[in-house]
Enzyme design. Structure first.
Site, mmCIF file in Angstrom:
data_model
loop_
_atom_site.group_PDB
_atom_site.id
_atom_site.type_symbol
_atom_site.label_atom_id
_atom_site.label_comp_id
_atom_site.label_asym_id
_atom_site.label_seq_id
_atom_site.Cartn_x
_atom_site.Cartn_y
_atom_site.Cartn_z
ATOM 1 N N ALA A 66 0.868 -1.177 0.000
ATOM 2 C CA ALA A 66 0.000 0.000 0.000
ATOM 3 C C ALA A 66 0.903 1.225 0.000
ATOM 4 O O ALA A 66 2.043 1.167 0.479
ATOM 5 C CB ALA A 66 -0.890 -0.021 1.231
ATOM 6 N N GLY A 111 0.617 -5.150 0.761
ATOM 7 C CA GLY A 111 -0.570 -5.229 -0.098
ATOM 8 C C GLY A 111 -0.308 -5.938 -1.421
ATOM 9 O O GLY A 111 -1.242 -6.421 -2.058
ATOM 10 N N GLU A 114 -0.668 -9.522 -0.660
ATOM 11 C CA GLU A 114 -2.103 -9.719 -0.391
ATOM 12 C C GLU A 114 -2.922 -9.723 -1.682
ATOM 13 O O GLU A 114 -3.829 -10.539 -1.852
ATOM 14 C CB GLU A 114 -2.593 -8.623 0.568
ATOM 15 C CG GLU A 114 -1.993 -8.796 1.957
ATOM 16 C CD GLU A 114 -2.205 -7.585 2.856
ATOM 17 O OE1 GLU A 114 -1.810 -6.470 2.468
ATOM 18 O OE2 GLU A 114 -2.786 -7.755 3.938
ATOM 19 N N GLU A 134 4.625 -5.125 7.096
ATOM 20 C CA GLU A 134 3.889 -4.057 7.789
ATOM 21 C C GLU A 134 4.340 -3.875 9.232
ATOM 22 O O GLU A 134 4.297 -2.769 9.777
ATOM 23 C CB GLU A 134 2.377 -4.355 7.774
ATOM 24 C CG GLU A 134 1.727 -4.231 6.410
ATOM 25 C CD GLU A 134 1.777 -5.500 5.579
ATOM 26 O OE1 GLU A 134 2.547 -6.428 5.917
ATOM 27 O OE2 GLU A 134 1.039 -5.564 4.582
HETATM 28 N N1 DAK Z 1 4.626 3.170 -0.830
HETATM 29 C C1 DAK Z 1 5.003 4.323 -1.395
HETATM 30 N N2 DAK Z 1 6.146 4.471 -2.101
HETATM 31 C C2 DAK Z 1 6.946 3.385 -2.233
HETATM 32 C C3 DAK Z 1 6.599 2.130 -1.648
HETATM 33 C C4 DAK Z 1 5.375 2.047 -0.924
HETATM 34 N N3 DAK Z 1 4.932 0.902 -0.385
HETATM 35 N N4 DAK Z 1 7.593 1.270 -1.934
HETATM 36 C C5 DAK Z 1 8.504 1.947 -2.666
HETATM 37 N N5 DAK Z 1 8.109 3.218 -2.843
HETATM 38 C C6 DAK Z 1 8.816 4.291 -3.570
HETATM 39 C C7 DAK Z 1 10.017 4.778 -2.802
HETATM 40 O O1 DAK Z 1 9.636 5.719 -1.830
HETATM 41 C C8 DAK Z 1 10.861 5.381 -3.916
HETATM 42 O O2 DAK Z 1 10.309 6.647 -4.251
HETATM 43 P P1 DAK Z 1 11.282 7.898 -4.582
HETATM 44 O O3 DAK Z 1 12.130 8.075 -3.375
HETATM 45 O O4 DAK Z 1 12.058 7.459 -5.802
HETATM 46 O O5 DAK Z 1 10.329 9.031 -4.845
HETATM 47 C C9 DAK Z 1 10.580 4.447 -5.093
HETATM 48 O O6 DAK Z 1 9.367 3.783 -4.776
HETATM 49 C C10 DAK Z 1 11.663 3.390 -5.269
HETATM 50 O O7 DAK Z 1 11.819 2.721 -4.041
HETATM 51 P P2 DAK Z 1 13.279 2.563 -3.337
HETATM 52 O O8 DAK Z 1 14.175 3.688 -3.705
HETATM 53 O O9 DAK Z 1 13.034 2.313 -1.891
HETATM 54 O O10 DAK Z 1 13.800 1.243 -4.067
HETATM 55 P P3 DAK Z 1 14.787 0.142 -3.486
HETATM 56 O O11 DAK Z 1 15.119 -0.759 -4.635
HETATM 57 O O12 DAK Z 1 15.919 0.772 -2.745
HETATM 58 O O13 DAK Z 1 13.921 -0.688 -2.424
HETATM 59 C C11 DAK Z 1 11.940 -1.830 -1.613
HETATM 60 C C12 DAK Z 1 12.794 -1.428 -2.845
HETATM 61 C C13 DAK Z 1 10.650 -2.471 -2.165
HETATM 62 C C14 DAK Z 1 12.690 -2.840 -0.784
HETATM 63 C C15 DAK Z 1 11.636 -0.563 -0.781
HETATM 64 O O14 DAK Z 1 11.110 0.434 -1.662
HETATM 65 C C16 DAK Z 1 10.635 -0.802 0.311
HETATM 66 O O15 DAK Z 1 10.986 -1.364 1.353
HETATM 67 N N6 DAK Z 1 9.393 -0.362 0.099
HETATM 68 C C17 DAK Z 1 8.350 -0.435 1.094
HETATM 69 C C18 DAK Z 1 7.887 -1.858 1.211
HETATM 70 C C19 DAK Z 1 6.813 -2.001 2.265
HETATM 71 O O16 DAK Z 1 7.076 -1.741 3.444
HETATM 72 N N7 DAK Z 1 5.657 -2.438 1.838
HETATM 73 C C20 DAK Z 1 4.548 -2.618 2.716
HETATM 74 C C21 DAK Z 1 3.775 -1.353 2.735
HETATM 75 S S1 DAK Z 1 2.537 -1.463 3.995
HETATM 76 C C22 DAK Z 1 -4.271 -1.194 5.692
HETATM 77 C C23 DAK Z 1 -4.311 -1.291 4.350
HETATM 78 C C24 DAK Z 1 -3.266 -1.853 3.685
HETATM 79 C C25 DAK Z 1 -2.186 -2.279 4.351
HETATM 80 C C26 DAK Z 1 -2.134 -2.159 5.728
HETATM 81 C C27 DAK Z 1 -3.179 -1.622 6.404
HETATM 82 N N8 DAK Z 1 -5.286 -0.526 6.385
HETATM 83 C C28 DAK Z 1 -5.772 0.675 5.852
HETATM 84 C C29 DAK Z 1 -5.660 -1.014 7.680
HETATM 85 C C30 DAK Z 1 -1.046 -2.733 3.647
HETATM 86 C C31 DAK Z 1 0.093 -2.183 4.063
HETATM 87 C C32 DAK Z 1 1.272 -2.251 3.266
HETATM 88 O O17 DAK Z 1 1.308 -2.769 2.177
#
Ligand code: DAK
Length: 262
Positions: A66, A111, A114, A134
């Protein structure tokens, strides 16, 4: 209809939705959820489509989760609504009359895992990565992760992934039963399309019956599941396909399975 955050295409009887926010690694925001809903409306109305494939635009990500930039500002009530909308999308994919294949071409985190799990099965490239990170953000999976992951891989493996937030390889995801098959990156799309077209060549009545019986039966006990199977088996014989498929076998020819969905 024109879309901004997804690309919606049709190749013959195969529909394709590509998540299209590559600069944010295809992170899901409310626009993605809304546009996917519109695309699913189109798919449901188009009787010529037999299979849907979900994949990510670009070489790096299916969906990296997300959109954290969106989520950080949500109030508790907005967060709950975002979560419910995500759940509704998952249920819509499950209830779609045609099978849905997730073709995971890179990061499928939070997400992303998911969304892939709400599909009927997952094909992945060798560079795909899965996880429910998360916990590292102080939240929990909100698009069905705590529920679908445990049903797919068992409680222990699901708890380990959700509690540690570790990211696993495509091979590891295959070894725990999350992913069906893993392919070299340059073969993933070809193999996904091959399987989609194989399913598309089957009768739509029996394809839908298989999807429904396995999904609905999974959430109930064996006896009720078998009752559903018996009803669906009877329904297949109520469509011309059941008779045509068996007659074609006996007459040593290819069946013409043109039955309509009931
Ligand atoms: N959201 C927003 N931007 C993201 C993103 C994300 N999930 N993942 C990556 N990006 C963006 C980065 O900020 C970066 O943007 P700029 O800085 O270039 O503007 C660009 O994508 C490239 O990412 P990186 O520079 O970080 O690239 P790397 O190769 O170094 O790393 C990575 C890739 C996938 C390991 C890293 O980007 C990362 O760790 N991303 C976050 C992964 C993550 O934590 N995903 C889970 C998100 S939480 C709910 C509804 C839904 C959910 C929960 C609750 N409710 C409403 C109750 C679900 C939650 C999630 O999915």
């Amino acid at each position: 209809m024109s879309y901004q955050t997804i690309i919606f295409e049709k190749q013959g009887s195969v529909a394709i939705i590509k998540f299209n926010r590559p600069k944010a690694l295809n992170a899901i925001n409310p626009d993605v959820v809304a546009e996917m809903g519109d695309a699913l409306d189109e798919i449901e109305k188009d009787g010529s489509l037999r299979v849907l494939i979900l994949t990510g635009e670009g070489e790096k990500a299916f969906i990296a989760g997300a959109d954290i930039a969106h989520m950080v500002n949500l109030s508790p009530l907005e967060a709950r609504r975002f979560s419910v909308e995500g759940h509704d999308l998952g249920f819509r994919l499950e209830n779609l009359p045609i099978p849905v294949i997730a073709s995971v071409n890179g990061f499928a985190l939070g997400g992303g895992t998911e969304m892939a799990m709400a599909c009927d099965f997952i094909y992945a490239s060798e560079n795909a990565r899965f996880g429910q990170p998360e916990i590292n953000l102080g939240i929990i999976p909100g698009f069905g992760g705590t529920q679908r992951l445990s049903r797919l891989v068992g409680k222990g493996a699901a708890k380990e992934l959700c509690l540690t937030g570790v990211i696993i390889s495509a091979q590891e995801a295959k070894s725990i039963g999350l992913v069906n098959k893993v392919f070299p990156p340059d073969k993933l799309w070809e193999e996904t399309l091959k399987t989609a077209n194989l399913i598309a060549s089957k009768g739509r009545v029996s394809v839908r019956a298989v999807k429904q019986c396995i999904d609905r039966g999974f959430d109930t006990d064996l006896r009720r599941g078998c009752q559903m199977e018996a009803d669906a088996f009877g329904l297949c014989m109520a469509s011309p396909d059941g008779k045509e498929g068996m007659r074609a076998f006996l007459e040593k020819r290819k069946p013409e399975l043109e039955g309509e969905l009931i």
